[in-house]
Design a protein around this motif. Structure first.
Motif, mmCIF file in Angstrom:
data_model
loop_
_atom_site.group_PDB
_atom_site.id
_atom_site.type_symbol
_atom_site.label_atom_id
_atom_site.label_comp_id
_atom_site.label_asym_id
_atom_site.label_seq_id
_atom_site.Cartn_x
_atom_site.Cartn_y
_atom_site.Cartn_z
ATOM 1 N N LEU A 369 0.750 -1.138 0.175
ATOM 2 C CA LEU A 369 0.113 0.063 0.148
ATOM 3 C C LEU A 369 1.111 0.840 0.675
ATOM 4 O O LEU A 369 2.072 1.546 0.560
ATOM 5 C CB LEU A 369 -0.881 0.173 1.266
ATOM 6 N N TRP A 370 0.552 2.399 -0.870
ATOM 7 C CA TRP A 370 1.030 3.127 -0.776
ATOM 8 C C TRP A 370 0.304 4.854 -0.844
ATOM 9 O O TRP A 370 0.273 6.165 -0.543
ATOM 10 C CB TRP A 370 1.780 4.153 -1.981
ATOM 11 N N ILE A 371 -1.089 4.742 -0.415
ATOM 12 C CA ILE A 371 -2.435 5.544 -0.094
ATOM 13 C C ILE A 371 -3.414 5.700 1.325
ATOM 14 O O ILE A 371 -3.455 4.069 1.466
ATOM 15 C CB ILE A 371 -2.900 5.770 -0.767
ATOM 16 N N GLY A 372 -3.493 6.300 1.808
ATOM 17 C CA GLY A 372 -4.019 5.615 2.654
ATOM 18 C C GLY A 372 -3.730 6.955 4.379
ATOM 19 O O GLY A 372 -3.155 7.836 3.877
ATOM 20 N N ALA A 373 -4.219 6.758 4.906
ATOM 21 C CA ALA A 373 -3.990 7.346 6.613
ATOM 22 C C ALA A 373 -4.733 6.118 7.832
ATOM 23 O O ALA A 373 -4.950 5.112 7.681
ATOM 24 C CB ALA A 373 -4.979 8.433 6.797
ATOM 25 N N GLY A 374 -4.713 7.104 9.480
ATOM 26 C CA GLY A 374 -4.607 5.890 10.632
ATOM 27 C C GLY A 374 -3.762 4.566 10.301
ATOM 28 O O GLY A 374 -2.849 4.469 9.539
ATOM 29 N N ALA A 375 -4.679 3.724 10.651
ATOM 30 C CA ALA A 375 -3.732 2.334 10.757
ATOM 31 C C ALA A 375 -4.156 1.002 10.218
ATOM 32 O O ALA A 375 -5.098 0.982 9.926
ATOM 33 C CB ALA A 375 -3.333 2.072 12.080
ATOM 34 N N ARG A 376 -3.359 0.066 9.276
ATOM 35 C CA ARG A 376 -4.319 -1.101 8.445
ATOM 36 C C ARG A 376 -4.625 -2.461 9.585
ATOM 37 O O ARG A 376 -3.869 -2.443 10.533
ATOM 38 C CB ARG A 376 -3.386 -1.474 7.009
ATOM 39 N N VAL A 377 -5.624 -2.226 9.870
ATOM 40 C CA VAL A 377 -6.007 -4.011 10.283
ATOM 41 C C VAL A 377 -6.115 -4.902 10.080
ATOM 42 O O VAL A 377 -5.980 -6.157 10.546
ATOM 43 C CB VAL A 377 -7.788 -4.051 10.196
ATOM 44 N N LYS A 378 -5.306 -4.355 8.445
ATOM 45 C CA LYS A 378 -4.523 -6.222 8.335
ATOM 46 C C LYS A 378 -3.931 -6.541 8.226
ATOM 47 O O LYS A 378 -3.613 -7.989 8.859
ATOM 48 C CB LYS A 378 -4.799 -6.125 6.071
ATOM 49 N N ILE A 379 -2.748 -5.627 8.633
ATOM 50 C CA ILE A 379 -1.564 -6.610 9.774
ATOM 51 C C ILE A 379 -1.344 -7.504 10.812
ATOM 52 O O ILE A 379 -0.763 -8.523 11.270
ATOM 53 C CB ILE A 379 -0.153 -5.435 9.927
ATOM 54 N N PRO A 380 -2.272 -6.435 11.985
ATOM 55 C CA PRO A 380 -2.030 -7.103 13.324
ATOM 56 C C PRO A 380 -3.566 -8.460 12.686
ATOM 57 O O PRO A 380 -3.486 -9.630 14.057
ATOM 58 C CB PRO A 380 -3.835 -6.698 14.178
ATOM 59 N N THR A 381 -5.124 -8.292 11.892
ATOM 60 C CA THR A 381 -5.012 -10.117 11.607
ATOM 61 C C THR A 381 -4.374 -10.832 11.133
ATOM 62 O O THR A 381 -4.199 -11.879 11.285
ATOM 63 C CB THR A 381 -6.293 -9.520 10.650
#
Length: 467
Positions: A369-381
């Motif tokens: 990923l290169w675009i976004g904000a906050g924190a991705r829930v994908k990684i902890p999952t």
């Protein structure tokens, strides 16, 4: 509500209200909000439907009203997980009572969500409003209101909430996402004793700021416009709140700099459930690479297109049979569909009810990923499922990462491909990284660890001490 008269009333007054807030600040906003409420009463056009009677609350509980312009139950999106997950580990003994009001798209789905939420131990009441009409359906965007905000402006939601807070006393009113903060001054005027809390989820203008370098043509103009308007909006509306929740250290800093009195950092996704995702037995690892995410969200499609074009050929050169498995709801954009069809090393599964089996069968989880904000829930999952992760540095923003120990981070096609190949070639190395990542989940992201700090935040905001 009566046809166009009602919408004309709201369209005119809400746009006037927000325009004056921007020009004059919060004090003027409060004066205008009070006039707005008086006009609303004088118009004799109350809510479309009666607000139901709300069950009594145990004495001494901190009463929280949570307002959202969307929700899905059971939660699957990062936003819904953030809202709902902590509540699954709270109990009546925590002294918290939560009411939900949210917009949704159908009566049957609204009932399903209400029933799901009402099964949570601390939820006393839930109401899903089928918002058939938004102000955006009845006219162009007034000058000075961002598209993202205008799209959430529902008179039905506003009426219901204002009627509710006129009858019920809440210690805390929590607004989900800055797009819904147009309600904040009205709620402050209607319920002056309540503390107003913004659950930020993401700093929205950052999504468009990171998107802009990759946008082209008409899309670039739209992204530029949204970035600028959301930056102005969020800069203005953040200080309206008594407190805010952020999901990353960086965004907590932005909220602090915006002079929000209290800012609390909470885990992305509201915490992970190890019981759900942690494999209880050995599984055949027959999916070389896995990506899970919504396919109608451009940042996900953009990242996958980069991976398939730039990274995957370098992996396939060394491992011709390696396959990328993609799982996600929604329809991908045309470019991604074309790439997947032409590439025999990509399999697109579409939406799947059970993502657990995919995690358990994956050798590597990729986050390009290169675009976004906050924190991705994908990684902890993925960590919770004990799958080693390779991510871009940006993709892992906000996560408790230790590169080389619980994750591999690479930003070049060559580096990303090399990291994936390293894990495919050395399962023991993947297992080491995955075990370290699982320990990170237990320390920082488990539901049990996340629920108590959020409960403590509510006590702090309400000015109460826990028994």
């Amino acid at each position: 509500m009566k046809g166009s008269g009602k919408f004309g009333f709201y369209r005119e007054k809400v746009s006037d209200f927000i325009g004056i807030v921007r020009a004059q600040g919060i004090r003027e906003a409060m004066a205008v909000a009070k006039k707005f409420l008086n006009r609303r009463v004088d118009s004799q056009e109350g809510s479309r439907e009666e607000t139901e009677s709300v069950p009594p609350v145990p004495e001494g509980c901190i009463r929280v009203l949570d307002i959202s312009y969307y929700i899905n139950c059971p939660p699957t999106s990062g936003g819904s997980l953030r809202i709902i997950n902590p509540l699954t580990r709270m109990s009546p003994e925590d002294g918290i009572s939560v009411d939900f009001v949210f917009s949704t798209w159908g009566k049957e789905y609204a009932r399903d969500c209400e029933e799901y939420l009402m099964r949570l131990p601390v939820v006393r009441f839930a109401k899903g409003l089928v918002a058939e009409n938004y102000l955006s359906h009845h006219g162009s965007i007034p000058e000075g209101i961002p598209e993202e905000v205008w799209a959430t402006m529902s008179p039905a939601l506003m009426d219901y909430v204002l009627d509710l807070v006129s009858r019920e006393r809440y210690d805390i009113i929590q607004i989900e996402h800055s797009q819904l903060a147009w309600m904040t001054p009205l709620l402050r005027a209607a319920s002056p004793s309540s503390k107003l809390v913004l659950d930020a989820h993401n700093i929205e203008y950052r999504i468009f700021r990171t998107w802009l370098p990759y946008a082209e043509g008409r899309q670039r103009k739209a992204v530029q416009r949204n970035m600028e308007s959301m930056w102005v909006w969020e800069t203005d509306c953040f200080p309206w709140h008594d407190a805010a929740f952020a999901v990353s250290k960086m965004e907590a800093g932005i909220l602090c700099n915006a002079k929000v009195p209290r800012v609390y950092q909470v885990p992305t996704g509201g915490g992970m459930d190890p019981e759900k995702y942690c494999p209880k037995e050995e599984h055949e690892k027959d999916y070389d690479m896995l990506y899970i995410g919504s396919m109608n969200w451009f940042p996900n499609c953009h990242g996958l297109e980069w991976f398939i074009r730039e990274v995957l050929p370098l992996i396939v050169e060394k491992k011709p049979s390696a396959v990328l498995h993609i799982v996600g709801n929604g329809i991908p954009d045309a470019d991604l569909i074309s790439l997947c069809r032409r590439n025999g090393n990509v399999r697109f599964w579409g939406f799947q009810d059970d993502d657990v089996q995919f995690f358990h069968r994956a050798k590597v989880f990729v986050v390009p990923l290169w675009i976004g904000a906050g924190a991705r829930v994908k990684i902890p999952t993925a960590w919770c499922a004990k799958v080693p992760v390779v991510s871009t540095v940006f993709g892992a923003e906000g996560a408790e990462t230790v590169p080389g120990e619980n994750i591999l981070l690479e930003d070049t096609p060559e580096g990303f491909a090399s990291a994936v190949l390293r894990l495919l070639d050395d399962p023991e190395e993947g297992k080491r990284i995955a075990e370290n990542a699982f320990e990170t989940v237990l320390e920082h992201y488990s539901l049990d660890r996340c629920a108590r700090p959020i409960t403590d935040c509510y006590y702090d905001i309400a000015g109460r001490k826990r028994a």
